[in-house]
Design a protein around this motif. Structure first.
Motif, PDB file in Angstrom:
ATOM      1  N   ILE A  20     -41.465 -54.608   6.813  1.00 57.36           N
ATOM      2  CA  ILE A  20     -42.477 -53.691   5.874  1.00 57.36           C
ATOM      3  C   ILE A  20     -41.931 -52.337   5.937  1.00 57.36           C
ATOM      4  N   PHE A  21     -41.719 -51.718   7.005  1.00 61.12           N
ATOM      5  CA  PHE A  21     -41.214 -50.463   7.115  1.00 61.12           C
ATOM      6  C   PHE A  21     -40.139 -50.263   6.393  1.00 61.12           C
ATOM      7  N   MET A  22     -39.134 -50.736   6.524  1.00 60.91           N
ATOM      8  CA  MET A  22     -37.637 -50.706   5.725  1.00 60.91           C
ATOM      9  C   MET A  22     -37.962 -50.883   4.340  1.00 60.91           C
ATOM     10  N   ASN A  23     -38.739 -51.627   3.820  1.00 59.19           N
ATOM     11  CA  ASN A  23     -38.788 -52.213   2.433  1.00 59.19           C
ATOM     12  C   ASN A  23     -40.046 -51.412   1.557  1.00 59.19           C
ATOM     13  N   GLU A  24     -40.918 -51.091   2.239  1.00 55.84           N
ATOM     14  CA  GLU A  24     -42.188 -50.462   1.488  1.00 55.84           C
ATOM     15  C   GLU A  24     -42.528 -49.134   1.912  1.00 55.84           C
ATOM     16  N   ILE A  25     -42.428 -48.845   3.314  1.00 53.13           N
ATOM     17  CA  ILE A  25     -43.100 -47.632   3.725  1.00 53.13           C
ATOM     18  C   ILE A  25     -41.832 -46.499   3.488  1.00 53.13           C
ATOM     19  N   SER A  26     -40.628 -46.734   3.826  1.00 59.84           N
ATOM     20  CA  SER A  26     -39.579 -45.959   3.989  1.00 59.84           C
ATOM     21  C   SER A  26     -38.415 -46.488   3.512  1.00 59.84           C
ATOM     22  N   PRO A  27     -38.315 -46.885   2.191  1.00 54.14           N
ATOM     23  CA  PRO A  27     -37.085 -47.622   1.816  1.00 54.14           C
ATOM     24  C   PRO A  27     -35.722 -46.762   2.066  1.00 54.14           C
ATOM     25  N   HIS A  28     -35.854 -45.459   1.877  1.00 56.28           N
ATOM     26  CA  HIS A  28     -34.736 -44.632   1.904  1.00 56.28           C
ATOM     27  C   HIS A  28     -33.944 -44.788   3.391  1.00 56.28           C
ATOM     28  N   ARG A  29     -35.010 -44.348   4.279  1.00 55.88           N
ATOM     29  CA  ARG A  29     -34.547 -44.181   5.733  1.00 55.88           C
ATOM     30  C   ARG A  29     -34.192 -45.756   6.217  1.00 55.88           C
ATOM     31  N   GLY A  30     -35.176 -46.546   5.862  1.00 56.61           N
ATOM     32  CA  GLY A  30     -35.055 -47.920   6.217  1.00 56.61           C
ATOM     33  C   GLY A  30     -33.462 -48.627   5.949  1.00 56.61           C
ATOM     34  N   ALA A  31     -33.072 -48.467   4.565  1.00 52.66           N
ATOM     35  CA  ALA A  31     -31.529 -48.722   4.324  1.00 52.66           C
ATOM     36  C   ALA A  31     -30.589 -47.806   5.174  1.00 52.66           C
ATOM     37  N   LYS A  32     -30.799 -46.632   5.259  1.00 51.51           N
ATOM     38  CA  LYS A  32     -29.819 -45.811   5.880  1.00 51.51           C
ATOM     39  C   LYS A  32     -29.641 -46.169   7.456  1.00 51.51           C
ATOM     40  N   LEU A  33     -30.910 -46.054   8.080  1.00 51.76           N
ATOM     41  CA  LEU A  33     -30.880 -46.157   9.491  1.00 51.76           C
ATOM     42  C   LEU A  33     -31.085 -47.743  10.203  1.00 51.76           C
ATOM     43  N   LEU A  34     -32.002 -48.274   9.432  1.00 50.10           N
ATOM     44  CA  LEU A  34     -32.248 -49.854  10.261  1.00 50.10           C
ATOM     45  C   LEU A  34     -31.212 -50.745   9.914  1.00 50.10           C
ATOM     46  N   GLN A  35     -30.878 -50.734   8.417  1.00 49.86           N
ATOM     47  CA  GLN A  35     -30.045 -51.865   8.291  1.00 49.86           C
ATOM     48  C   GLN A  35     -28.623 -51.727   9.191  1.00 49.86           C
ATOM     49  N   PRO A  36     -28.006 -50.877   9.302  1.00 48.70           N
ATOM     50  CA  PRO A  36     -26.736 -50.677  10.179  1.00 48.70           C
ATOM     51  C   PRO A  36     -27.126 -51.432  11.715  1.00 48.70           C
ATOM     52  N   VAL A  37     -28.422 -50.820  12.119  1.00 53.09           N
ATOM     53  CA  VAL A  37     -28.577 -51.244  13.357  1.00 53.09           C
ATOM     54  C   VAL A  37     -28.957 -53.016  13.635  1.00 53.09           C
ATOM     55  N   ILE A  38     -29.399 -53.125  12.248  1.00 59.07           N
ATOM     56  CA  ILE A  38     -29.797 -54.801  12.617  1.00 59.07           C
ATOM     57  C   ILE A  38     -28.383 -55.565  12.252  1.00 59.07           C
ATOM     58  N   GLU A  39     -27.474 -55.197  11.433  1.00 57.45           N
ATOM     59  CA  GLU A  39     -26.426 -55.808  11.402  1.00 57.45           C
ATOM     60  C   GLU A  39     -25.356 -55.784  12.688  1.00 57.45           C
ATOM     61  N   LEU A  40     -25.577 -54.604  13.165  1.00 56.71           N
ATOM     62  CA  LEU A  40     -24.893 -54.369  14.639  1.00 56.71           C
ATOM     63  C   LEU A  40     -25.515 -55.462  15.477  1.00 56.71           C
ATOM     64  N   LEU A  41     -26.756 -55.600  15.614  1.00 56.19           N
ATOM     65  CA  LEU A  41     -27.617 -56.382  16.534  1.00 56.19           C
ATOM     66  C   LEU A  41     -27.006 -57.971  16.197  1.00 56.19           C
ATOM     67  N   VAL A  42     -26.816 -58.462  15.064  1.00 53.23           N
ATOM     68  CA  VAL A  42     -26.496 -59.753  14.608  1.00 53.23           C
ATOM     69  C   VAL A  42     -25.151 -60.008  15.229  1.00 53.23           C
ATOM     70  N   GLY A  43     -24.016 -58.850  15.245  1.00 58.23           N
ATOM     71  CA  GLY A  43     -22.795 -58.974  15.502  1.00 58.23           C
ATOM     72  C   GLY A  43     -22.624 -58.893  17.108  1.00 58.23           C
ATOM     73  N   ILE A  44     -23.420 -58.691  17.954  1.00 59.85           N
ATOM     74  CA  ILE A  44     -23.130 -58.738  19.303  1.00 59.85           C
ATOM     75  C   ILE A  44     -23.078 -60.171  20.034  1.00 59.85           C
TER      76      ILE A  44
END
Lengths: 320, 251
Positions: free
Chosen positions: A122-146
């Motif tokens: 919800i935060f990433m998509n509704e509340i702060s889409p801009h920061r969500g895409a910039k900050l959280l997306q890479p973090v999540i992708e990194l977590l998947v790759g560990i």
């Protein structure tokens, strides 16, 4: 005179065209080639999948066919010790401790991960889409790759001692396994929930806002409700991952084939028993066959998870 | 006497681009006003400014005043929730929620905290009747609104707006995505509503404007060229540009 020239020219062109039509062009050859290649790739994958299913099934069923273990005893027995035979002369291959261990860690980690995943989405998509895409997306992708062994190692050095000091006991057990799996499935569930929210059309949000809904009401009553099938799919995918995860769980759960009575005593899952036991048995022996039976249970469970995902998808498509 | 809704010297900028160039327009209670004009003349922008739906777009700057019963719509203390209940909106694409017909119409009231089932039932029924879609949907109120035809969906969307009893209804090309029969049903619905509600509709369909509206405003390039009684605009426009547009010479 002029007409004759046209007729002549026409005849020449007809002949040329005829040749061209009958000869297969380069583009047509390429198309055939491409179709063949993709069909072969599909065949290879299909054959592999079926070969695996048949192999695991034949090996797994031999416990019941060759070694005459009762399938109900296998699924409901509480003692797992394939080297020992019980009073009735039957080998002790009760898989209930592992089956229940697997289910408990899966359900607990999904319960824990779901609110965090939905909140993040919800935060990433509704509340702060801009920061969500910039900050959280890479973090999540990194977590998947560990790699999972890294998660397991961190669990062993951080979570197990933490559980030990807070709840007592050895620290190994279902709770530690749940925490490790929670971190492991969180990125999967989150990124799929984000996709689910993203697929809710913009005009639903507009309609809700135009009716005087606040942003939170819009999210809660329209966006989340419309995205429910997608979010359920995300959760089931996370559960499938948790159910099948072997290494990290094996490192923190304690690997005692006992029916779990509490969250902080050593327990085991189907995968953890498999990874610890598979190297120590002889092919074709009962001990080995019993492990294959566990693998068969795992395989059937992941098929069921897949079916559930498809069912949710179909139901979601119907209500649209 | 204060007007129901008035805009004064309204400018809207998308980034550097000036979309509305000083609009002065006011609306009395009741009746239908049609906003016509070629594509890109910013009539939809104007409409979406009235209930502050343009707030959702980043980089938008709005200057000038909009007053709703004398209250400044863009004042910082204006409550958007109340404003948008009073000034309802119907969109170009029918956009019912993927819920049942009943839940769609009851949505606004439930938001406002209405829990009384009898009252909800009653409002849903009156709203659907007002939107002239009751007879078609009354037997399957609890089926998904998405199973309806486009025209029925649009009328359910109108009912959804009516259920929160707004004073003004804004319609953004409500029939442009519909077939002619559905369009004419929407038109007759609007004609029935024109005595109880103030309706402002954007339309590309000149015949529609002449059929249903009492007053017509002609927009071009972000300005109002002419606004007058619909009859006057269509029979005897004051400006050459209006006449050219009405007679189909451009646009």
């Amino acid at each position: 005179m002029v007409r004759a020239v046209y007729v002549k020219r026409g005849q020449v062109m007809n002949k040329k065209l005829q040749e061209q039509l009958l000869k297969r062009s380069k583009a047509a050859k390429m198309e055939r080639f491409g179709k063949t290649i993709s069909f072969l790739a599909l065949m290879l994958i299909t054959v592999t999948v079926f070969a695996i299913i048949i192999f695991v099934a034949s090996k797994g069923l031999s416990t019941f066919v060759t070694n005459h273990v009762n399938i109900v005893d296998f699924l409901t027995g509480k003692n797992w010790n394939p080297n020992v035979t019980d009073s009735k002369g039957q080998p002790e291959v009760g898989a209930l401790p592992m089956i229940s261990g697997s289910f408990v860690v899966t359900i607990l980690s999904a319960l824990l991960a779901t609110p965090f995943a939905i909140g993040t989405a919800i935060f990433m998509n509704e509340i702060s889409p801009h920061r969500g895409a910039k900050l959280l997306q890479p973090v999540i992708e990194l977590l998947v790759g560990i790699p999972s062994v890294v998660y397991g190692f961190i669990g062993l050095t951080v979570i197990v001692p933490a559980v030990r000091s807070v709840f007592g006991g050895s620290g190994f057990g279902i709770l530690a396994g749940t925490f490790v799996l929670f971190v492991m499935i969180l990125p999967t569930v989150t990124s799929m929930s984000v996709d689910a929210l993203r697929s809710v059309p913009r005009y639903y949000r507009e309609a809700a806002l135009a009716l005087g809904a606040t942003q939170w009401q819009t999210i809660y009553k329209v966006v989340l409700r419309s995205a429910t099938p997608g979010i359920l799919t995300a959760i089931v995918f996370g559960m499938a991952r948790a159910f099948g995860e072997a290494l990290a769980v094996q490192m923190v759960i304690g690997n005692a084939a006992l029916l779990p009575t509490n969250l902080v005593s050593p327990a085991s899952t189907l995968t953890s028993v498999l990874t610890t036991g598979i190297g120590n048995t002889v092919m074709g022996s009962l001990q080995n066959n019993a492990l294959w039976s566990l693998a068969l249970v795992l395989l059937i469970m992941s098929l069921i998870f897949n079916l559930v995902v498809r069912m949710i998808g179909r139901k979601g498509a119907m209500s649209k | 006497m204060t007007k129901l809704l008035e805009t004064h010297d309204l400018h809207v900028y998308y980034g550097q681009n000036e979309a509305l160039k000083g609009i002065d327009l006011s609306f009395d209670e009741g009746g239908i006003t049609a906003l016509i004009g070629p594509s890109g003349s910013s009539k939809s922008t104007y409409l979406r400014t009235l209930n502050r739906m343009n707030d959702l777009i980043p980089n938008v700057t709005i200057t000038g005043t909009i007053k709703f019963r004398g209250q400044d719509v863009y004042a910082p203390q204006t409550d958007l929730v109340t404003l948008r209940k009073e000034i309802g909106m119907v969109f170009q694409q029918p956009n019912p929620f993927p819920f049942s017909i009943y839940d769609n119409v009851a949505f606004g009231l439930k938001l406002a905290g209405e829990k009384d089932h009898e009252r909800l039932d009653q409002v849903v029924e009156t709203s659907l009747k007002q939107a002239a879609v009751w007879d078609e949907v009354k037997d399957h109120l609890h089926e998904s609104a998405l199973s309806l035809s486009g025209g029925q969906q649009q009328r359910v969307c109108i009912a959804r707006v009516l259920a929160v009893s707004p004073q003004i209804i804004l319609l953004d090309e409500p029939t442009s995505a519909l077939d002619p029969i559905s369009s004419s049903q929407i038109e007759s619905t609007l004609l029935k509503l024109r005595t109880d509600y103030t309706i402002i509709t954007v339309t590309h369909n000149l015949q529609q404007a002449s059929r249903i509206s009492d007053r017509t405003a002609f927009f071009m390039n972000g300005e109002i060229i002419e606004v007058d009684d619909t009859k006057k605009i269509f029979m005897n426009p004051a400006h050459k540009q209006t006449e050219d547009y009405i007679s189909g010479r451009f646009g």
